[in-house]
Scaffold this active site. Structure first.
Site, PDB file in Angstrom:
ATOM      1  N   ASP A  84       0.847  -1.198   0.000  1.00  0.00           N
ATOM      2  CA  ASP A  84       0.000   0.000   0.000  1.00  0.00           C
ATOM      3  C   ASP A  84       0.885   1.253   0.000  1.00  0.00           C
ATOM      4  O   ASP A  84       0.387   2.383  -0.090  1.00  0.00           O
ATOM      5  CB  ASP A  84      -1.017  -0.007   1.142  1.00  0.00           C
ATOM      6  N   SER A  85       2.223   1.056   0.031  1.00  0.00           N
ATOM      7  CA  SER A  85       3.146   2.173  -0.200  1.00  0.00           C
ATOM      8  C   SER A  85       2.889   2.791  -1.569  1.00  0.00           C
ATOM      9  O   SER A  85       3.386   3.879  -1.859  1.00  0.00           O
ATOM     10  CB  SER A  85       4.604   1.706  -0.097  1.00  0.00           C
TER      11      SER A  85
ATOM     12  N   ASP B 228      -0.980  -6.401  -0.322  1.00  0.00           N
ATOM     13  CA  ASP B 228      -0.874  -5.755   0.991  1.00  0.00           C
ATOM     14  C   ASP B 228      -2.256  -5.229   1.392  1.00  0.00           C
ATOM     15  O   ASP B 228      -2.858  -4.438   0.648  1.00  0.00           O
ATOM     16  CB  ASP B 228       0.119  -4.590   0.849  1.00  0.00           C
TER      17      ASP B 228
ATOM     18  N   GLU C 263      -0.588  -5.608   8.812  1.00  0.00           N
ATOM     19  CA  GLU C 263       0.287  -5.019   9.828  1.00  0.00           C
ATOM     20  C   GLU C 263      -0.273  -5.263  11.227  1.00  0.00           C
ATOM     21  O   GLU C 263      -1.487  -5.332  11.415  1.00  0.00           O
ATOM     22  CB  GLU C 263       0.389  -3.494   9.603  1.00  0.00           C
TER      23      GLU C 263
ATOM     24  N   GLU D 199      10.178  -4.638   9.902  1.00  0.00           N
ATOM     25  CA  GLU D 199      10.594  -3.378   9.277  1.00  0.00           C
ATOM     26  C   GLU D 199      11.223  -2.468  10.316  1.00  0.00           C
ATOM     27  O   GLU D 199      10.594  -2.169  11.352  1.00  0.00           O
ATOM     28  CB  GLU D 199       9.384  -2.687   8.613  1.00  0.00           C
TER      29      GLU D 199
HETATM   30  O1  KIV Z   1       3.367  -1.028   1.625  1.00  0.00           O
HETATM   31  C1  KIV Z   1       4.517  -1.453   1.628  1.00  0.00           C
HETATM   32  O2  KIV Z   1       5.279  -1.367   0.666  1.00  0.00           O
HETATM   33  C2  KIV Z   1       4.970  -2.058   2.853  1.00  0.00           C
HETATM   34  C3  KIV Z   1       6.428  -1.997   3.104  1.00  0.00           C
HETATM   35  C4  KIV Z   1       6.762  -0.682   3.702  1.00  0.00           C
HETATM   36  C5  KIV Z   1       6.867  -3.098   3.945  1.00  0.00           C
HETATM   37  O3  KIV Z   1       4.204  -2.514   3.642  1.00  0.00           O
END
Ligand code: KIV
Length: 284
Positions: free
Chosen positions: A48-49, A87, A119, A186
């Site tokens: 979700d980055s 994610d 998460e 992380e």
């Molecule tokens: O969204 C993402 O890319 C992540 C990474 C920061 C681990 O969760």
């Protein structure tokens, strides 16, 4: 084109058991997925980055399930062999176990991904267990968890004190018992990562900015290839500065069009003289 076999869950587990390092990168689009698959990257995270790297938000919080589904399906089409992880975005699993299972199921059914990631520690263990019980491979994420960055005091190292580190070690055990086949750590100190890796009873431990002791490494693609315009975090190495290469190419494009050196005859198509003469005659 490099031939490669499709990665499987037993394949990942075997790599970790043999002590071979697992490679993992984020990816959000079809052409990049194609390149990563060809390069032999074991795992791809459609993180979700993408809210920050692709959509220009300041955090991951505005990202929706629909955003994630669209990007994950594109990555799957580009990377038929890598182990693709979707994610779970903000509030797609936090409200309840049922919400978590439904959204993890959407990921699997609508994108063809291989696993999902969420998460959180002990407080999210029932969501993770529900997804695992539904037969969906699931990855936990501890340490710096960007969806909780505000509560964690920003994007900073987690588990610096013995007490805070103990909670992360304990959370890792709880997530493994809840059914996580893999846990991402992380931004935790290297020795905390080593302790968790040594204590794992078969769960694959992956590190991001957490030192060399995990079963493998994750990096954010945009950080590792000079593509995020705002900053490059210390934990990332720039393996190739694609951003600089693109900037040079774009400047050349602007220059050549402005100076009329592009297009050149090899870039356009002509017409037979008799056809052109006829066209002029028809037009009067
Ligand atoms: O969204 C993402 O890319 C992540 C990474 C920061 C681990 O969760």
């Amino acid at each position: 084109m490099t031939e490669r076999k499709r990665m499987t869950l037993p394949g990942l587990v075997a790599k970790a058991a043999e002590g071979a390092q697992i490679t993992w990168l984020t990816c959000y689009d079809y052409p990049t997925a194609f390149l990563q698959d060809q390069a032999g990257v074991d795992m791809i995270l459609v993180g979700d980055s993408l809210g920050m790297t692709m959509l220009g938000y300041d955090s991951t919080l505005p990202v929706t399930m629909d955003d994630m589904i669209r990007h994950t399906a594109a990555v799957r089409r580009g990377a038929p062999n890598a182990w693709v992880v979707g994610d779970m975005p903000y509030m797609s699993y936090q409200p309840s176990v049922e919400t978590a299972i439904r959204n993890a199921g959407r990921f699997m059914a609508e994108t063809g991904c291989d696993a999902v990631k969420l998460e959180g520690g002990a407080e999210m263990a029932d969501r993770l267990a529900g997804i695992a019980r539904a037969g969906i491979p699931v990855i936990g994420h501890l340490g710096l968890t960007p969806q909780s960055a505000s509560a964690l005091g920003g994007f900073r190292l987690q588990g610096k004190s013995a007490e805070k580190a103990r909670k992360i070690v304990e959370d890792a055990r709880i997530l493994e018992e809840a059914g996580a086949f893999c846990i991402l750590l992380e931004l935790v100190p290297d020795r905390v990562c080593r302790l968790i890796t040594e204590r794992s009873a078969g769960c694959i431990i992956m590190g991001l900015g957490s030192g060399p002791h995990a079963h493998g490494q994750l990096l954010i693609y945009h950080d590792a290839f000079g593509l995020y315009p705002k900053f490059t975090p210390r934990m990332a190495k720039v393996f190739a500065d694609a951003g600089a290469l693109l900037r040079d190419g774009l400047a050349a494009y602007v220059r050549e069009v402005t100076e009329r050196t592009f297009p050149a005859p090899e870039n356009w198509f002509g017409m037979k003289d008799e056809e052109y003469d006829e066209l002029v005659r028809l037009l009067g």
